[in-house]
Design a protein around this motif. Structure first.
Motif, PDB file in Angstrom:
ATOM      1  N   ASP A 149       0.750  -1.163  -0.376  1.00 44.35           N
ATOM      2  CA  ASP A 149      -0.363  -0.346  -0.349  1.00 44.35           C
ATOM      3  C   ASP A 149       1.035   0.966  -0.765  1.00 44.35           C
ATOM      4  O   ASP A 149       0.356   2.425  -0.946  1.00 44.35           O
ATOM      5  CB  ASP A 149      -0.771  -0.285   0.699  1.00 44.35           C
ATOM      6  N   ILE A 150       1.370   1.060   0.492  1.00 43.51           N
ATOM      7  CA  ILE A 150       2.841   2.186   0.528  1.00 43.51           C
ATOM      8  C   ILE A 150       3.709   2.471  -0.482  1.00 43.51           C
ATOM      9  O   ILE A 150       3.963   4.143  -0.668  1.00 43.51           O
ATOM     10  CB  ILE A 150       3.351   2.564   2.187  1.00 43.51           C
ATOM     11  N   PHE A 151       4.014   1.177  -0.872  1.00 35.96           N
ATOM     12  CA  PHE A 151       4.843   1.506  -2.169  1.00 35.96           C
ATOM     13  C   PHE A 151       3.833   1.529  -3.113  1.00 35.96           C
ATOM     14  O   PHE A 151       4.044   2.735  -3.997  1.00 35.96           O
ATOM     15  CB  PHE A 151       5.247  -0.236  -2.361  1.00 35.96           C
ATOM     16  N   PHE A 152       2.826   2.039  -3.211  1.00 39.92           N
ATOM     17  CA  PHE A 152       1.996   2.227  -4.896  1.00 39.92           C
ATOM     18  C   PHE A 152       1.901   3.743  -4.598  1.00 39.92           C
ATOM     19  O   PHE A 152       1.819   4.483  -5.158  1.00 39.92           O
ATOM     20  CB  PHE A 152       0.746   1.438  -4.304  1.00 39.92           C
ATOM     21  N   PHE A 153       1.893   4.042  -3.236  1.00 43.56           N
ATOM     22  CA  PHE A 153       1.590   5.235  -3.034  1.00 43.56           C
ATOM     23  C   PHE A 153       2.552   5.962  -3.073  1.00 43.56           C
ATOM     24  O   PHE A 153       2.636   7.519  -3.870  1.00 43.56           O
ATOM     25  CB  PHE A 153       1.404   5.908  -1.647  1.00 43.56           C
ATOM     26  N   LEU A 154       3.691   5.446  -2.854  1.00 42.61           N
ATOM     27  CA  LEU A 154       5.208   6.125  -2.730  1.00 42.61           C
ATOM     28  C   LEU A 154       5.208   6.424  -5.110  1.00 42.61           C
ATOM     29  O   LEU A 154       6.070   7.561  -5.561  1.00 42.61           O
ATOM     30  CB  LEU A 154       5.801   5.885  -2.572  1.00 42.61           C
ATOM     31  N   MET A 155       5.376   5.130  -5.437  1.00 40.87           N
ATOM     32  CA  MET A 155       5.917   4.925  -6.269  1.00 40.87           C
ATOM     33  C   MET A 155       4.562   6.003  -7.410  1.00 40.87           C
ATOM     34  O   MET A 155       4.709   6.230  -8.961  1.00 40.87           O
ATOM     35  CB  MET A 155       5.778   3.776  -7.349  1.00 40.87           C
TER      36      MET A 155
END
Length: 425
Positions: A149-155
C-alpha cells in the motif's frame, strides 16, 4: 547543521505526534502543470540554530552516501515503512524524483525532506527484510499488504525513481549471500504498480526498457512443488502472479515476447477459462461473494491483477443484485417525493478485499463513490461498509481529500437534501 537537521527529523518520527496532521503557516507554492498526485502539502520546516528555516532538499542531496547522516536518514525511513505514518506525513517529507519533474519544477524546495535516492534505498531494504522474514516461515503476509500500500502510494506520487529502484533491488538479490528469492512476493509487489502511468511509460518507451524488463522477469520464482488440491488463496495468487505481470507488460511492450515461457501462457489461459466458467455458472455476472471457496478466492485475486474491470463490474452487480425498494414516507418528505433504496446484500469480507490488486481497489472505490455519494438511490449498508473497508485496507493508495474530490466531480453534491458537512476545530 546537517546532523542537527536529521536529528530533529529523527525525533519527530519517534515522537507521539508521528504521522499526525500539522498545519503550518508556511505555504507551499503550487507548481503549474504538476499532477494532483504529486502536489505536496506545506512542508515540515525546522529552524536552524540561528532561526532560519533549513532547506531540506539541498541538505538531503548534499549528504554523502554511507555517512552518519545518510544512515540516520535511512533509519528514519525504515522506521516509517514499518510503522506506516499517514500519507499526509509522507507528502511533507518526500519529493518528486528529478526524472519525473518538468523543467519548471527543478527549483529547490524548503522543508524537511528525504531525497529520492534515500527512499529508494529504504524501500529496497524493506523488501529484502520482508523476504528474509518470509523465508524464515514467519507469518508476515499482513506486513506485505501494508508495505504494498505504501509502495504504491510512493511510486504513484513519483517519489521513487522506478528504474533506479529495480536496479537497487536486482543488485541486492544478486549479491545476497543466501538464496533469498524463494517466492513470488517481489513479483506480486511489482505487479501492484505495473499500471501506474510512470511505470508503464518507462517499460514502453524508456531506452533501458528491455534491460529493466529482464530484471523484473528475473524476480519470478516458479514453484513446481505446489499441491493443486491443498493450497490456499495466497499460494494461488503467488503461483499465478508472474504470468499476470508478464502478460500485462507484454500488452504495452510486445518486444518481450521472447521472455514468455509456455507455463506463463498456460496460466494466463487458465485464468481466462476459470472466469468464463464462473460467469457461466453464476449467470449474468452475478457471483455470490459470500460463498467463495479458497480456490475461487485465490483465482478472483489473480483476476483482479489481469482483468480488473470485469472483476469490478462483478462486485458492483453483487451489490445491486437484490434490487430496489421504495423508501417509506418520512416527516420531512413531500407527498409526491419518491426515494429508492437498495435492498441489502452482504459486504465483501476483509479477507477477500485484502488480496485484491490495488488497481481493482481504486476502480471499486471510485464506482462505490459514484453510487453512494452521487447516485439517485439510497445505498445499501453493505455497499457503504465495503467502501469503508477498502479505505481501511489501502489508506495510502486510496488517500485523497474526499470531499474535495467529490465536490469537483459533482459540485451540486453539498446542495442535496440530507447532506451536512461539519467543520471541526
Amino acid at each position: 547543521m546537517v546532523c542537527m537537521h536529521m536529528q530533529m527529523l529523527d525525533q519527530h518520527l519517534h515522537c507521539p505526534t508521528f504521522g499526525t496532521h500539522r498545519f503550518l503557516s508556511q505555504s507551499y507554492p503550487s507548481i503549474a502543470g504538476e499532477s494532483v498526485t504529486n502536489l505536496r502539502y506545506s512542508p515540515i520546516t525546522y529552524p536552524s540554530v540561528l532561526g532560519e528555516p533549513l532547506h531540506g532538499e539541498d541538505l538531503a542531496n548534499s549528504i554523502p552516501k554511507g555517512g552518519l547522516d545518510w544512515e540516520r536518514a535511512l533509519r528514519c525511513l525504515r522506521h516509517a515503512l514499518r510503522t506506516t505514518p499517514s500519507p499526509d506525513w509522507w507528502r511533507r517529507v518526500l519529493l518528486v524524483a528529478p526524472c519525473y519533474r518538468s523543467q519548471s519544477q527543478q527549483s529547490s524546495t524548503p522543508g524537511a525532506v528525504f531525497s529520492p535516492d534515500m527512499i529508494g534505498e529504504a524501500v529496497a531494504d524493506r523488501t529484502i527484510e520482508l523476504l528474509k522474514l518470509t523465508n524464515s516461515e514467519t507469518q508476515c503476509w499482513q506486513d506485505w499488504l501494508l508495505f504494498a500500500d505504501i509502495f504504491f502510494f510512493l511510486m504513484k506520487s513519483g517519489c521513487i525513481d522506478f528504474l533506479d529502484f529495480v536496479d537497487k533491488l536486482a543488485s541486492r538479490v544478486t549479491n545476497s549471500d543466501q538464496q533469498i528469492l524463494r517466492s513470488n512476493h517481489v513479483t506480486w509487489l511489482l505487479a501492484q504498480i505495473i499500471r501506474i502511468e510512470i511505470v508503464m511509460n518507462t517499460l514502453s518507451s524508456d531506452p533501458r526498457k528491455v534491460d529493466t524488463t529482464r530484471k523484473i522477469i528475473s524476480f519470478h520464482k516458479e514453484d513446481k512443488s505446489l499441491d493443486a488440491n491443498n493450497i490456499g488463496p495466497q499460494s494461488i495468487l503467488l503461483d499465478f502472479i508472474s504470468s499476470s505481470q508478464t502478460l500485462r507488460i507484454w500488452s504495452f511492450n510486445t518486444s518481450i515476447r521472447e521472455h514468455l515461457n509456455s507455463d506463463q501462457l498456460q496460466k494466463g489461459k487458465q485464468i481466462d477459462e476459470w472466469w468464463k466458467q464462473m460467469m457461466k455458472a453464476s449467470g449474468e455476472r452475478m457471483i455470490d461473494f459470500t460463498n467463495l471457496d479458497e480456490r475461487a478466492t485465490g483465482m478472483f485475486w489473480v483476476l483482479s491483477f489481469t482483468m480488473a474491470q470485469p472483476a469490478c463490474e462483478a462486485v458492483m452487480n453483487w451489490f445491486t443484485s437484490a434490487g430496489m425498494a421504495d423508501l417509506i414516507q418520512g416527516p420531512n418528505m413531500q407527498p409526491s417525493e419518491r426515494i429508492m433504496m437498495m435492498r441489502e446484500t452482504y459486504p465483501l469480507s476483509m479477507s477477500l478485499l485484502s488480496g485484491l490488486s490495488i488497481n481493482l481497489c481504486l476502480k471499486l472505490a471510485y464506482q462505490l463513490e459514484e453510487t453512494i455519494f452521487l447516485g439517485q438511490a439510497v445505498p445499501s449498508i453493505a455497499m457503504v461498509e465495503t467502501y469503508v473497508r477498502l479505505l481501511l485496507i489501502a489508506p495510502h493508495s486510496l488517500f485523497r481529500p474526499h470531499f474535495t474530490a467529490l465536490t469537483q466531480r459533482s459540485p451540486s453534491i453539498l446542495s442535496k437534501s440530507g447532506i451536512m458537512v461539519k467543520a471541526r476545530r
